[in-house]
Design a protein around this motif. Structure first.
Motif, PDB file in Angstrom:
ATOM      1  N   GLY A  79       0.799  -1.219   0.000  1.00  0.00           N
ATOM      2  CA  GLY A  79       0.000   0.000   0.000  1.00  0.00           C
ATOM      3  C   GLY A  79       0.827   1.262   0.000  1.00  0.00           C
ATOM      4  N   ASP A  80       2.145   1.129   0.225  1.00  0.00           N
ATOM      5  CA  ASP A  80       3.028   2.303   0.204  1.00  0.00           C
ATOM      6  C   ASP A  80       3.444   2.669  -1.213  1.00  0.00           C
ATOM      7  N   GLN A  81       2.853   1.991  -2.217  1.00  0.00           N
ATOM      8  CA  GLN A  81       3.084   2.241  -3.632  1.00  0.00           C
ATOM      9  C   GLN A  81       4.454   1.773  -4.117  1.00  0.00           C
ATOM     10  N   ALA A  82       5.085   0.879  -3.349  1.00  0.00           N
ATOM     11  CA  ALA A  82       6.355   0.290  -3.783  1.00  0.00           C
ATOM     12  C   ALA A  82       6.084  -0.825  -4.786  1.00  0.00           C
ATOM     13  N   THR A  88      10.347  -4.667 -15.683  1.00  0.00           N
ATOM     14  CA  THR A  88      11.522  -5.163 -14.964  1.00  0.00           C
ATOM     15  C   THR A  88      11.585  -6.680 -15.127  1.00  0.00           C
ATOM     16  N   GLU A  89      12.631  -7.301 -14.611  1.00  0.00           N
ATOM     17  CA  GLU A  89      12.788  -8.748 -14.665  1.00  0.00           C
ATOM     18  C   GLU A  89      13.039  -9.274 -13.254  1.00  0.00           C
ATOM     19  N   PRO A  90      12.096  -9.994 -12.623  1.00  0.00           N
ATOM     20  CA  PRO A  90      10.756 -10.265 -13.145  1.00  0.00           C
ATOM     21  C   PRO A  90       9.898  -9.005 -13.136  1.00  0.00           C
ATOM     22  N   GLY A  91       8.770  -9.052 -13.821  1.00  0.00           N
ATOM     23  CA  GLY A  91       7.888  -7.901 -13.908  1.00  0.00           C
ATOM     24  C   GLY A  91       7.369  -7.478 -12.542  1.00  0.00           C
ATOM     25  N   SER A  92       7.031  -6.217 -12.416  1.00  0.00           N
ATOM     26  CA  SER A  92       6.520  -5.711 -11.142  1.00  0.00           C
ATOM     27  C   SER A  92       5.429  -4.677 -11.401  1.00  0.00           C
TER      28      SER A  92
END
Length: 372
Positions: A53-56, A99-103
């Motif tokens: 929830g901190d948008q990370a 990214t690798e892996p995707g996020s």
């Protein structure tokens, strides 16, 4: 299911008829692609808000290990998850990182959606400040004299309105407004549901009104033109399922106005002929000694041709008179009657105009003493 234990200690488990029905319903639900997508978006957003929830940024594959990745007992596929991602990203609810892996990461809009408790679909359908309103509202009506007119009752009208909207790409923003037991000759302020619908257009909460036929808006030409003018004055639009959009007057095309008003004239003529036939029938019935004045007013019922009190409604009628005598407004009486469980006759809630009508006469016309 039923569970039985045999003499030898073994346990037998078998489905009941209700269990078989539930299994059948689950299997059908598993095949509902729209329902699966809605579940995936909602469940994934709840998981994302709880986990990051901190948008990370976070690896969305972790979601597939949670109970939310199942719907109706079936696992959500990777392609369904990516489809949900595309929809969420399109509405700025999540951000996808290459990214690798995707996020992915939840956005401020996504946090707002999660905190609101609304579904993703409801949240994205809400108008935003500065947005143009793209949904319409439906309106249906049947008159006091004929609750089902030519097979065009409330249920048929609502189905017609919803089908037309679906086929022509229009969205109904909320429940269809219903005036049950109100004549189309009445002006808009005397029809509670129509008055509410027009207020939505006036307040910018809806782009326009959809009806099954133009005569659902009005059965009198002057009333029809007044309602259309009010909608157009507020930059709204009017659609009918049988004609499409009722276009505004155009000085370059006077035939448009003439044809619309001609329809209103014939609608008014048809209504007048119906009233004349009903009046003739009631006169004949009165000659034969029966009750002949249409639907009995609230608090009364016709039994074997005689008008008699309806006990439950009489209590509600007495309560409304008591409140009015104490100075309560019509709207306050509506609220009190609903709170005290006195149901209206033809709707799911009380309207001020219905209360006004109910209180208009102390006794029905046929029970008043005749004057000589």
């Amino acid at each position: 299911m039923n569970i039985a234990r045999s003499m030898g200690g073994a346990t037998d488990v078998h489905l009941t008829d209700e269990g078989r029905v539930a299994v059948h319903q689950l299997k059908n639900l598993q095949k509902d692609r729209a329902a699966r997508l809605r579940h995936t978006m909602d469940a994934f957003l709840r998981w994302l808000f709880a986990a990051a929830g901190d948008q990370a940024p976070i690896n969305p594959a972790l979601y597939l290990t949670t109970p939310g990745s199942f719907f109706a007992g079936a696992e959500i596929s990777g392609s369904e998850l990516h489809q949900a991602f595309a929809h969420l990203a399109q509405h700025d609810i999540i951000e996808i990182f290459d990214t690798e892996p995707g996020s992915v990461a939840i956005t401020a809009e996504g946090v707002s959606c999660a905190l609101s408790g609304a579904s993703v679909q409801d949240h994205t359908n809400q108008p935003r400040p500065g947005d143009s309103i793209t949904f319409n509202i439906g309106y249906i009506r049947v008159s006091t004299d004929r609750q089902v007119e030519d097979g065009f009752g409330l249920a048929v009208q609502e189905k017609t309105v919803r089908t037309w909207c679906r086929q022509h790409g229009h969205t109904l923003g909320r429940a269809v407004y219903r005036d049950e037991g109100y004549s189309g000759t009445l002006p808009a302020p005397e029809r509670p549901a129509l008055a509410d619908a027009l207020s939505e257009v006036e307040d910018g909460q809806a782009a326009g009104i959809v009806v099954g036929r133009l005569d659902r808006l009005a059965r009198r030409l002057v009333t029809q033109e007044a309602i259309l003018a009010q909608v157009w004055k507020n930059n709204g639009r009017v659609f009918t399922a049988d004609q499409g959009e009722i276009l505004q007057d155009d000085p370059e095309d006077p035939m448009r106005t003439a044809l619309r008003q001609m329809m209103g004239v014939f609608s008014e003529l048809e209504h007048s002929m119906i009233v004349a036939r009903l009046r003739a029938g009631r006169t004949e019935k009165a000659v034969q000694g029966g009750y002949a004045y249409g639907a009995p007013p609230y608090g009364w019922q016709a039994v074997a041709g005689e008008l008699v009190e309806q006990p439950v409604e009489q209590v509600g009628l007495a309560r409304a008179r008591e409140l009015r005598a104490a100075g309560a407004s019509l709207r306050e009486i509506c609220r009190r009657l609903e709170a005290e469980r006195f149901p209206p006759r033809r709707s799911d809630r009380w309207h001020p105009e219905a209360v006004r009508r109910m209180l208009q006469h102390e006794t029905p016309y046929t029970l008043r003493p005749r004057t000589t």
